[in-house]
Scaffold this active site. Sequence first.
Site, mmCIF file in Angstrom:
data_model
loop_
_atom_site.group_PDB
_atom_site.id
_atom_site.type_symbol
_atom_site.label_atom_id
_atom_site.label_comp_id
_atom_site.label_asym_id
_atom_site.label_seq_id
_atom_site.Cartn_x
_atom_site.Cartn_y
_atom_site.Cartn_z
ATOM 1 N N HIS A 131 0.878 -1.173 0.000
ATOM 2 C CA HIS A 131 0.000 0.000 0.000
ATOM 3 C C HIS A 131 0.921 1.231 0.000
ATOM 4 O O HIS A 131 2.008 1.201 0.598
ATOM 5 C CB HIS A 131 -0.846 -0.041 1.267
ATOM 6 C CG HIS A 131 -1.950 0.966 1.327
ATOM 7 N ND1 HIS A 131 -1.725 2.285 1.624
ATOM 8 C CD2 HIS A 131 -3.284 0.847 1.152
ATOM 9 C CE1 HIS A 131 -2.872 2.935 1.633
ATOM 10 N NE2 HIS A 131 -3.843 2.086 1.342
ATOM 11 N N ASP A 142 3.019 -3.929 8.190
ATOM 12 C CA ASP A 142 1.771 -3.194 7.962
ATOM 13 C C ASP A 142 0.640 -4.187 8.216
ATOM 14 O O ASP A 142 0.367 -5.071 7.409
ATOM 15 C CB ASP A 142 1.768 -2.675 6.520
ATOM 16 C CG ASP A 142 0.423 -2.069 6.121
ATOM 17 O OD1 ASP A 142 -0.539 -2.171 6.902
ATOM 18 O OD2 ASP A 142 0.347 -1.515 5.006
ATOM 19 N N GLN A 187 -4.509 -4.911 7.219
ATOM 20 C CA GLN A 187 -5.465 -5.922 6.734
ATOM 21 C C GLN A 187 -5.332 -7.250 7.472
ATOM 22 O O GLN A 187 -5.977 -8.228 7.083
ATOM 23 C CB GLN A 187 -5.273 -6.157 5.221
ATOM 24 C CG GLN A 187 -5.480 -4.920 4.366
ATOM 25 C CD GLN A 187 -6.919 -4.381 4.422
ATOM 26 O OE1 GLN A 187 -7.834 -5.022 4.937
ATOM 27 N NE2 GLN A 187 -7.119 -3.194 3.880
ATOM 28 N N LYS A 209 -10.621 -0.041 10.632
ATOM 29 C CA LYS A 209 -10.737 -1.287 9.870
ATOM 30 C C LYS A 209 -11.057 -2.467 10.787
ATOM 31 O O LYS A 209 -11.215 -3.595 10.329
ATOM 32 C CB LYS A 209 -9.442 -1.555 9.101
ATOM 33 C CG LYS A 209 -9.187 -0.553 7.960
ATOM 34 C CD LYS A 209 -7.966 -0.966 7.167
ATOM 35 C CE LYS A 209 -7.393 0.141 6.318
ATOM 36 N NZ LYS A 209 -8.173 0.462 5.128
ATOM 37 N N CYS A 257 -4.668 2.282 -3.829
ATOM 38 C CA CYS A 257 -3.432 2.871 -3.253
ATOM 39 C C CYS A 257 -2.230 1.951 -3.459
ATOM 40 O O CYS A 257 -1.347 1.866 -2.577
ATOM 41 C CB CYS A 257 -3.590 3.181 -1.761
ATOM 42 S SG CYS A 257 -4.942 4.297 -1.418
HETATM 43 C C1 LIG Z 1 -2.494 -2.702 3.529
HETATM 44 C C2 LIG Z 1 -2.873 -1.317 3.944
HETATM 45 N N1 LIG Z 1 -1.953 -0.536 4.512
HETATM 46 C C3 LIG Z 1 -2.233 0.708 4.927
HETATM 47 C C4 LIG Z 1 -3.490 1.244 4.775
HETATM 48 C C5 LIG Z 1 -3.756 2.643 5.252
HETATM 49 O O1 LIG Z 1 -4.635 2.633 6.317
HETATM 50 P P1 LIG Z 1 -5.245 4.008 6.892
HETATM 51 O O2 LIG Z 1 -5.869 4.701 5.713
HETATM 52 O O3 LIG Z 1 -6.227 3.562 7.903
HETATM 53 O O4 LIG Z 1 -4.108 4.777 7.459
HETATM 54 C C6 LIG Z 1 -4.486 0.472 4.183
HETATM 55 C C7 LIG Z 1 -5.839 1.042 3.952
HETATM 56 O O5 LIG Z 1 -6.542 0.669 3.063
HETATM 57 C C8 LIG Z 1 -4.171 -0.841 3.760
HETATM 58 O O6 LIG Z 1 -5.091 -1.621 3.184
#
Ligand SMILES: Cc1ncc(COP(=O)(O)O)c(C=O)c1O
Length: 408
Positions: free
Chosen positions: A120, A197, A200, A223, A362
Site C-alpha cells: 500500500h 503493515d 489488513q 478497519k 493505493c
Molecule cells: C495494507 C494497507 N496498509 C495501509 C493502509 C492505510 O490505512 P489508513 O488509511 O487507515 O491509514 C491500508 C488502507 O486501506 C491498507 O489496506
Amino acid sequence: MNPVALRSEFPLLRRYENGKRLCYVDSAATSQKPQVVLDAVRRYYVEDNANVHRGVYDLAARATQDYEDARAEVAGLVHAEPEEIVFTRGTTESLNLLALSYGGQALGPGTNVVTSPAEHHSNLLPWQQVALRRGAELRFVELDEAGQVTPDAVAAVVDGGTRVVALAHVSNVMGTVTDVGAIAAIAHRAGAILAVDGAQSVPHMPMDVRQLGIDFLAFSGHKMCGPTGIGALYGRRELLAGMSPVYYGGEMIEEVTLTSATFKEAPWRFEGGTPNIAGAVGMGAAARFLQEVGLSEIHRHETELANAAADGLRRIEGVTVYGPEGHRESGVVTFNIDGVHAHDVATALDQHGVCVRAGHHCCQPLMRRLGAASTARASFYLYNDAEDVRQLLAAVQATKEFFRRVAG
Ligand SMILES: Cc1ncc(COP(=O)(O)O)c(C=O)c1O
C-alpha cells in the site's frame, strides 16, 4: 459464530440501499461499527470527558484511566504490553512515525530498506522518502507468480546493510498472506528489524507479535470495527525506548527550558498534543469485541466467504479474478469484468445494494504489474454471510449482462 446475530449488532447493516438488502463487502476500506463501540464512545463523552494526563480532578483521572485502559485492550489484541502501543491516527501515521523516527536514526549511506512492489502507498512512501533523505537504498523483493512475497525472495535481497524490512502482512489487493514469522527470522539474522503493515491482518486473524517476532506493527481502528482517526503502532519496548519523538509539543515532555527539553518515556513521548481520547476508547471497545467473537473464528468465517465468492466469480464467463488460484487465506477478492471499467462495475453493483471498492487501491506499482489500471474488490468480514456472496455474484452476473447489451 452466528453471522446473522452478529449482523444485527451493526446498526448500519440493518439499512436497505436502493430498495435492496445492503451487501457491504468493502471492509478492507473501512469496517462497520457494532453497537458496543458506538456505546463506548458515547458513554465516554457523556460520563468521563476531560483532557488526559493533566487534570488532577476526578473527572480528568477517569478520562486518563479510560484512555490507558483502551491502550491495554489494544495491546492485548496483539499480545503486546500496554507501554508498547503508541496511539496514532491510523496505519498511515504509524508507518510515517516509524519511518521518520526509527528510519531517520537507523538509515544512512550504505544501508538499505527492503520492501515489496505490492505495498500500500502507506508502507511505500514513508520508506521511499526517508531513504531519499538519508541517502539509503530502497530494495524490492521479487513477487512470485501469485503476487506473493515469499521468505526466500526476502532472503535473496536482505544483506548486512539492511536495517529495516517493511512488509504488509495481508495484501489489500491480492489478499495474499505473507509469512511474517519466517521473514522476521531472516531480518533478525541480518541484524535488521521487521516492520509489518497490519492494516489488513490485525482486524481479521489472531496476532501475536512475540510469537511471530514482529518488531513494529501498524494498524487502524476503523478497519477493526473501531472509529476513524485512531490507530496504533506497536513497537518492541527496547526499540521504542531508543527512538526520538516526531511530534513536539504538549503532553509529551518531562521538562522544558527555552533552549532544551526532555521527553516522557515511550509510548507517551510519541503522543504530542491532546490525543483522540474518544477514538482510543472506541478502539479499545473494538479490540474487546473482536476478542469476544474470536479472531480464529472471524478468520475462518471470512476466508470461507471469500473462497466461495472467488469460485463463483471465476465461474462467470468474462470475469477475471486476481490473487491466489487455490485456497485464499484472507477475506479479500479482487476482480474485473472484462471490457468494463472497475468504477462502472462498482457503480452498477451499487444499484443491487452491493458496496465494493474500485480503483488502484493505493497500490499503483502493483496495479502496473497486474496490467490493470483498476480493479473491483470485494472484502468480507465477520458480519457478512452466504447471502452476501449470493447477492454479490448475482449482481456481477447482471452487471456483466447489462454492459454486454449496452455494448450491443
Ligand atoms: C495494507 C494497507 N496498509 C495501509 C493502509 C492505510 O490505512 P489508513 O488509511 O487507515 O491509514 C491500508 C488502507 O486501506 C491498507 O489496506
